[in-house]
Each structure stands twice: as C-alpha cells, then as structure tokens.
Design a protein around this motif. Structure first.
Motif, short mmCIF file in Angstrom:
data_model
loop_
_atom_site.label_atom_id
_atom_site.label_comp_id
_atom_site.label_asym_id
_atom_site.label_seq_id
_atom_site.Cartn_x
_atom_site.Cartn_y
_atom_site.Cartn_z
N ASN A 158 38.63 24.40 32.91
CA ASN A 158 40.14 24.56 33.38
C ASN A 158 40.95 25.05 32.24
N ARG A 159 40.64 24.68 31.17
CA ARG A 159 41.60 25.16 29.88
C ARG A 159 41.19 26.66 29.69
N LYS A 160 40.05 27.09 30.08
CA LYS A 160 39.71 28.75 29.95
C LYS A 160 40.29 29.38 31.02
N LEU A 161 40.53 28.90 32.21
CA LEU A 161 40.90 29.68 33.55
C LEU A 161 42.26 29.61 33.25
N LYS A 162 42.97 28.55 33.02
CA LYS A 162 44.50 28.61 32.98
C LYS A 162 45.04 29.65 32.47
N ILE A 194 43.86 26.27 39.89
CA ILE A 194 42.50 25.97 39.49
C ILE A 194 41.84 24.79 40.49
N GLY A 195 41.01 25.06 41.11
CA GLY A 195 39.99 24.19 41.76
C GLY A 195 38.85 24.18 41.80
N SER A 196 38.01 24.01 42.90
CA SER A 196 36.47 24.05 42.80
C SER A 196 36.21 25.45 42.44
N GLN A 197 34.78 25.41 41.89
CA GLN A 197 34.20 26.96 41.94
C GLN A 197 34.16 27.86 43.28
N GLU A 198 33.92 27.31 44.23
CA GLU A 198 33.93 27.84 45.51
C GLU A 198 35.31 28.31 45.83
N GLU A 199 36.23 27.48 45.76
CA GLU A 199 37.58 27.76 46.03
C GLU A 199 38.21 28.85 45.04
N MET A 200 37.77 28.97 43.88
CA MET A 200 38.41 30.12 42.79
C MET A 200 37.64 31.31 43.03
N THR A 201 36.37 31.29 43.70
CA THR A 201 35.57 32.39 44.01
C THR A 201 36.23 33.16 45.11
N GLU A 222 37.61 36.68 46.33
CA GLU A 222 36.78 37.40 47.52
C GLU A 222 38.07 37.99 48.35
N ASN A 223 39.02 36.78 48.56
CA ASN A 223 40.30 37.26 49.33
C ASN A 223 41.06 38.48 48.66
N LEU A 224 41.38 38.30 47.49
CA LEU A 224 42.03 39.48 46.91
C LEU A 224 41.36 41.00 47.14
N VAL A 225 39.89 40.81 46.68
CA VAL A 225 39.05 42.01 46.72
C VAL A 225 39.20 42.53 48.10
N PHE A 226 39.27 41.60 49.26
CA PHE A 226 39.27 42.16 50.58
C PHE A 226 40.46 42.83 50.89
N ALA A 227 41.84 42.03 50.61
CA ALA A 227 42.98 42.71 50.92
C ALA A 227 43.13 44.24 50.08
N ASP A 264 30.05 35.14 36.91
CA ASP A 264 31.05 34.44 35.97
C ASP A 264 32.46 34.51 36.45
N ILE A 265 32.83 33.17 36.77
CA ILE A 265 34.36 33.24 37.22
C ILE A 265 35.48 33.48 36.25
N PRO A 266 35.33 33.16 35.08
CA PRO A 266 36.39 33.63 33.93
C PRO A 266 36.30 35.18 33.80
N LYS A 267 35.02 35.58 33.78
CA LYS A 267 34.81 37.22 33.70
C LYS A 267 35.37 37.90 34.98
N GLN A 268 35.31 37.21 35.94
CA GLN A 268 35.95 37.76 37.24
C GLN A 268 37.31 37.90 37.25
N TYR A 269 37.79 36.63 36.76
CA TYR A 269 39.34 36.71 36.59
C TYR A 269 39.63 37.70 35.59
N GLY A 270 39.23 37.92 34.47
CA GLY A 270 39.64 38.85 33.28
C GLY A 270 39.45 40.10 33.90
N MET A 271 38.47 40.56 34.83
CA MET A 271 38.32 41.93 35.56
C MET A 271 39.48 42.00 36.42
N VAL A 272 39.95 41.00 37.28
CA VAL A 272 40.95 41.00 37.89
C VAL A 272 42.26 41.28 37.36
#
Length: 161
Positions: free
Chosen positions: A46-50, A88-95, A99-104, A130-138
């Motif tokens: 969570n600290r890495k993602l916040k 910040i939530g479960s890995q599935e929720e964050m994924t 996915e929702n943003l990419v679709f939009a 890798d979720i943190p890398k995905q968020y970095g790319m976003v």
C-alpha cells in the motif's frame, strides 16, 4: 459500465475479500508465519501504491483544468472524475480500475493515426502484470490526453467528420 454491472462487480469484490479474510484466519492456524508475512506485506504494498495513486489523481485534475474549452475537455474531465474515486484495495479491484480506465480511453479516443502512440501505450499497460508498474504507466499516459487528436476523419472521401 452501467450501475448494475458496477453493483455486481462490487458484490464480487466483497465476497472475494470475505473469502480472503477467512483463508487468512484458516492459514493463521496452519501456518502462522506465512499469514503474518502476508499481513506485514500488505502495508508495504500500500505504501508503494499510495504515492502513485496520488500522482495519478493530481495529474488527472491538472489535465482536466488544462483541457477546459478544448476538444479533449470531455474525456480529460471524465478520466479525472474516474481516477478520483480510486482507492487502494485488493489486487483484483486495483486491476479493475486500470482496465476500466483503459476501456474508457479506448472507447473515447478517435482511432486515427495521430493517436496511435496512445493506443500503443494502452496496450503496454494491458500487457504489464505488475500493478505498481501499471499505475506508473497510467501516470505517464494521463498528461498526453490534452494532445489527443479528436477529429475523426471520414474514411470514404478523406474529409473531416
């Protein structure tokens, strides 16, 4: 995504979280050290993602303001509203957020050659596991929204639609 689909997704996530909590309680009896390690690892994750979440949310606000009065205003502000809801939530929720943003983005951006670099980045985000890398790319994708080409070209006679 319509309201019923969101409710279904939220209910699925709730059930998933409840099952995860039950599994952790079970594994605590069978393997207390593993359970303790998982529980200790979650705050680190969570600290890495916040900071990434906050960076994405701030960039989205800026992009929305900067695009005011331009053809990209609608998409920029819609994306901003969407990412402000992220938590910040479960890995599935964050994924699912990504996915929702990419679709939009894919459904809102005109498919013209000038926007191909955006679609390339979207594909790279999808391929990243890798979720943190995905968020970095976003975070690097959002500032590109004001530079989108919003003119759809008529494919039959080459005129602007």
């Amino acid at each position: 995504m319509d309201l019923n689909a969101k409710k279904d997704k939220l209910n699925f996530c709730r059930i998933y979280c409840e099952q995860t909590a039950e599994l952790l309680n079970y594994t605590e009896k069978v393997s207390p050290y593993t359970t303790e390690l998982i529980r200790k690892g979650l705050p680190i994750f969570n600290r890495k993602l916040k900071p990434l979440f906050e960076e994405i949310q701030e960039k989205a606000k800026i992009v929305c303001r900067e695009s005011e009065g331009t053809p990209t205003q609608e998409i920029a502000c819609a994306i901003s509203r969407e990412v402000q809801k992220w938590e910040i939530g479960s890995q599935e929720e964050m994924t699912w957020y990504v996915e929702n943003l990419v679709f939009a983005l894919e459904s809102s951006i005109p498919k013209v050659p000038e926007n191909q670099h955006i679609f390339d980045r979207i594909q790279q985000i999808r391929e990243q596991k890798d979720i943190p890398k995905q968020y970095g790319m976003v975070s690097t994708l959002i500032p590109l929204i004001p530079k989108l080409c919003m003119e759809q070209k008529n494919r039959l006679n080459g005129e602007k639609a």
